[in-house]
Scaffold this motif. Structure first.
Motif, PDB file in Angstrom:
ATOM      1  N   ARG A 171       0.539  -1.422  -0.250  1.00 31.47           N
ATOM      2  CA  ARG A 171       0.050  -0.660  -0.052  1.00 31.47           C
ATOM      3  C   ARG A 171       1.133   1.451  -0.216  1.00 31.47           C
ATOM      4  N   ALA A 172       0.122   2.453  -0.318  1.00 25.53           N
ATOM      5  CA  ALA A 172       0.723   3.551  -0.918  1.00 25.53           C
ATOM      6  C   ALA A 172       1.671   3.960   0.916  1.00 25.53           C
ATOM      7  N   GLN A 173       1.245   3.779   2.023  1.00 24.88           N
ATOM      8  CA  GLN A 173       2.016   4.045   2.868  1.00 24.88           C
ATOM      9  C   GLN A 173       2.852   3.510   3.930  1.00 24.88           C
ATOM     10  N   TYR A 174       3.203   2.042   2.892  1.00 25.95           N
ATOM     11  CA  TYR A 174       4.437   1.173   3.784  1.00 25.95           C
ATOM     12  C   TYR A 174       5.481   1.827   3.178  1.00 25.95           C
ATOM     13  N   ASP A 175       6.474   2.870   3.266  1.00 27.37           N
ATOM     14  CA  ASP A 175       7.373   3.614   3.144  1.00 27.37           C
ATOM     15  C   ASP A 175       8.265   2.198   4.286  1.00 27.37           C
ATOM     16  N   ARG A 193       3.967   8.482  -9.134  1.00 26.78           N
ATOM     17  CA  ARG A 193       4.262   8.779  -7.489  1.00 26.78           C
ATOM     18  C   ARG A 193       5.562   9.628  -7.646  1.00 26.78           C
ATOM     19  N   MET A 225      -3.494   8.557  -3.288  1.00 27.53           N
ATOM     20  CA  MET A 225      -2.591   9.310  -2.377  1.00 27.53           C
ATOM     21  C   MET A 225      -1.695  10.414  -4.045  1.00 27.53           C
ATOM     22  N   GLN A 273      -1.296  10.574   9.469  1.00 28.82           N
ATOM     23  CA  GLN A 273      -0.173  10.804   8.396  1.00 28.82           C
ATOM     24  C   GLN A 273       0.790  12.012   7.968  1.00 28.82           C
ATOM     25  N   PHE A 281       3.662   8.646  10.154  1.00 26.76           N
ATOM     26  CA  PHE A 281       2.960   8.125  10.876  1.00 26.76           C
ATOM     27  C   PHE A 281       2.591   8.799  12.328  1.00 26.76           C
TER      28      PHE A 281
END
Ligand SMILES: Cc1cc2nc3c(=O)[nH]c(=O)nc-3n(C[C@H](O)[C@H](O)[C@H](O)COP(=O)(O)O)c2cc1C
Ligand code: SF4
Ligand code: FES
Lengths: 455, 154
Positions: free
Chosen positions: A137-141, B29, B66, B132, B137
């Protein structure tokens, strides 16, 4: 269904988290190897034919941890292998983890990224795929960085790349980061997303085992499902199964969020009773709050009433009792929360995330959300409850292209029964009598804040 | 025109996919990371480089939560509005942020410091209510913690 009980815990009894470090940092390749890591891959490449790996997974009875509980071995066995099989095939790991309430895959990758890499390698070997993708997912840096590092470490040791461990098997694993949307977690929509097409679900047939990613045979599995594969191969299906308390067998991640003393995710034997997860592992409800209901495995599962938490948390026991296990990460709903407000929140989520393909979904979900909003704000009528029941049928199984709309009817349908009194009181009193969420029992006023003070 | 570093970063992913066009999601992105948001011009640059149409890219970009097709502030705050955060009083946190910044959801502060948006479950439910900011986070939010967190972004 018989129940077995085990006593004492050794690392082999918690294979998903055995290599997690005590200091909380992610396991590196040395940590993982010290806990038996990559032994299963070694064994498979040296001693097992691809179909034998699939058979071990089938014999283990492993069921998908993404929510629906498909047999993992069954899924793999539909992919053609052997001389006549197509040369290009893919394994795609579903690391989208966008089901509201679920955070277990993140715990697994952040604790030990190598377990997933070895699981991917075994899955690819079993179906003879030379390319694997992990869709994040996009947030999983952070998981992205950890997996990038793990892939480099595994390559340096000869566990990935050309001629793995001197065998004839070669494999590349690529990471693909989502640009974001709940829909991308649906397996066939994920394939479109990976191709950079719009993530609408695909019509089946053709099934992805014969024509999936770029029309090649493809297997899609959840992160945790793939993480179960190395221990199954290493311990053998019988021993792995015996780690569970019920016939389903094995271990899985159980998680809890909500107003409890300890939120988190824990690896426990499959078949652990819900009460044990809540009271022992999550430490029970915080002072001043009583449990009302549990959303047992994500937004797509029906509510379990507080009186029923003795239910055993495996796929079959949950289903038999009329619930569903889903992802196994539970949201506990306490008595400060207006259930109508919560269900409105859930249905609004699904309405917003619809891809807009099927009429019951794009038409029914916003309608249901509006009706719930009317009831919550004191404009509801008793006939609205029949309308909501009808919507649950209209958006139910077999009425839609994918599971999104039917999933939304699970918590909604259950709420209409379980919280009937609340619905009727909202309608009768033309207002919500709950205060703001999170007020402990002692501070709540008896009749609530009245028509202007509700939320 | 793509900048040299944008082009190099996109080129490094091309071999992950059998078709050049499948690098499009990642390319969007990448360009957003460099430019903050995706203008029509940015989409045209990517489309030209990958050999796809702008419309195709836009149909992906507008469906993604996003990617930003309008300018955003220096920092983007995404507050989770899904069920676990609902139960843990995200509405109170949302209202607190809105009052502190003087803007509502979907708006940017006049000084261009923050854009404030809602987001679905961030998979931080064990730390609900959660938000976020850019790539970080922040969980277990309280109004006091929010004030401290906001102060750390210039
Ligand atoms: C709308 C929707 C969203 C989904 N999101 C996810 C997800 O985020 N992660 C996941 O593993 N499965 C998700 N699924 C389930 C997948 O379609 C699929 O069943 C699963 O990835 C298969 O893996 P498993 O057999 O290992 O469980 C979703 C399904 C639907 C209908
Ligand atoms: S059920 Fe909803 S999300 Fe699924 S395909 Fe139909 S419109 Fe799209
Ligand atoms: S519901 Fe907010 S992080 Fe999951």
């Amino acid at each position: 269904m018989t129940d077995r009980h085990t006593t004492g815990v050794s690392p082999d009894e918690r294979p998903l988290t055995a290599a997690f470090r005590a200091d909380g940092r992610p396991a590196n390749i040395a940590d993982y190897e010290a806990a038996g890591g990559y032994e299963a891959l070694r064994t498979a490449l040296r001693e097992l034919a691809p179909a034998e790996v699939t058979k071990l997974v089938s014999d283990s009875g492993l069921r998908g941890r993404g929510g629906a509980g498909f047999s993992t071995g069954g899924k793999w066995s539909h992919v053609p292998v052997g001389d006549m099989a197509p040369a290009i095939k893919y394994v795609v790991c579903n690391g989208d983890e966008m089901e509201p309430g679920s955070f277990k895959d993140r715990h697994l990758i952040e604790g030990n990224p190598h377990l997933l890499i070895e699981g991917m390698a075994l899955a690819c070997y079993a179906i003879q795929a030379r390319t694997g993708y992990i869709f994040l997912r996009a947030q999983y840096d952070k998981p992205y960085a950890l997996l990038t590092q793990a892939i480099a470490e595994a390559k340096a040791k000869g566990y990935l790349g050309e001629h793995i461990l001197g065998s004839g098997f070669s494999l590349e694993i690529y990471l693909h980061v989502s640009i974001g949307r709940y829909m991308c977690g649906e397996a066939s929509a994920m394939l479109n997303a990976l191709q950079s097409d719009r993530p609408n679900p695909r019509w089946r047939p053709p099934h992805m085992a014969s024509a999936g990613l770029w029309s090649r045979p493809t297997v899609v599995n959840n992160v945790e499902s793939l993480c179960c594969v190395p221990p199954i191969v290493r311990l053998g299906p019988e021993r792995w199964k015996s780690l569970g308390l019920t016939d389903e067998g094995g271990t899985r991640m159980y998680g809890v969020s909500g107003r409890v003393n300890r939120t988190g995710a824990w690896e426990l034997p499959v078949g652990t009773p819900m009460r044990e997860v809540i009271e022992q592992h999550a430490g029970g409800m915080r002072d001043g709050f009583a449990l009302r209901a549990v959303l047992p495995g994500g937004a797509s599962t029906p509510f379990v009433p507080a009186e029923a938490i003795d239910v055993i948390m495996d796929f079959d026991h949950m289903k038999e009792a009329g619930y569903s296990l889903g992802t196994g990460t539970a949201l506990l709903v306490d008595d400060s929360v207006c259930p109508i407000g919560l269900v409105r929140n859930l249905v609004r989520f699904f309405a917003q995330e619809s891809c807009g393909w099927c009429t019951p979904c794009w038409g029914g979900l916003p309608w249901a959300a509006d009706v719930l909003n009317d009831i919550e704000e004191g404009r509801g009528r008793l006939s609205d409850l029949d309308l909501l029941e009808e919507q649950c049928w209209f958006m139910g199984e077999d009425m839609c292209f994918c599971d999104l709309a039917p999933s939304a009817t699970k918590p909604l349908g259950a709420a209409l029964k379980l919280f009937r009194d609340d619905f009727e009181r909202h309608i009768r009193e033309e207002r919500c009598s709950y205060g703001p969420v999170g007020q402990p029992a002692g501070q709540r006023s008896l009749r609530g804040p009245g028509p202007d003070g509700g939320h | 025109m793509l900048t040299d570093s944008e082009r190099r970063e996109i080129e490094a992913t091309l071999h992950h996919y059998p078709h050049r066009r499948s690098a499009a999601a990642g390319a969007m992105r990448t360009v957003q990371r460099h430019r903050g948001w995706l203008s029509d011009e940015a989409l045209a640059d990517i489309a030209g480089f990958l050999g796809v149409s702008v419309e195709e890219l836009d149909s992906r970009a507008t469906f993604a939560n996003m990617l930003f097709r309008r300018p955003v502030g220096r920092h983007v705050i995404l507050i989770c509005d899904s069920d676990c955060c609902y139960v843990m009083a995200y509405e109170q946190m949302r209202d607190h942020i809105a009052a502190r910044l003087g803007i509502g959801l979907g708006e940017t502060t006049p000084d261009g410091r923050f854009t404030f948006l809602p987001i679905v479950c961030l998979a931080q439910c064990d730390h609900a209510p959660a938000m976020q900011i850019d790539d970080d986070f922040h969980g277990d939010l309280t109004p006091e913690r929010i004030d401290q967190i906001l102060a750390s972004y210039d």
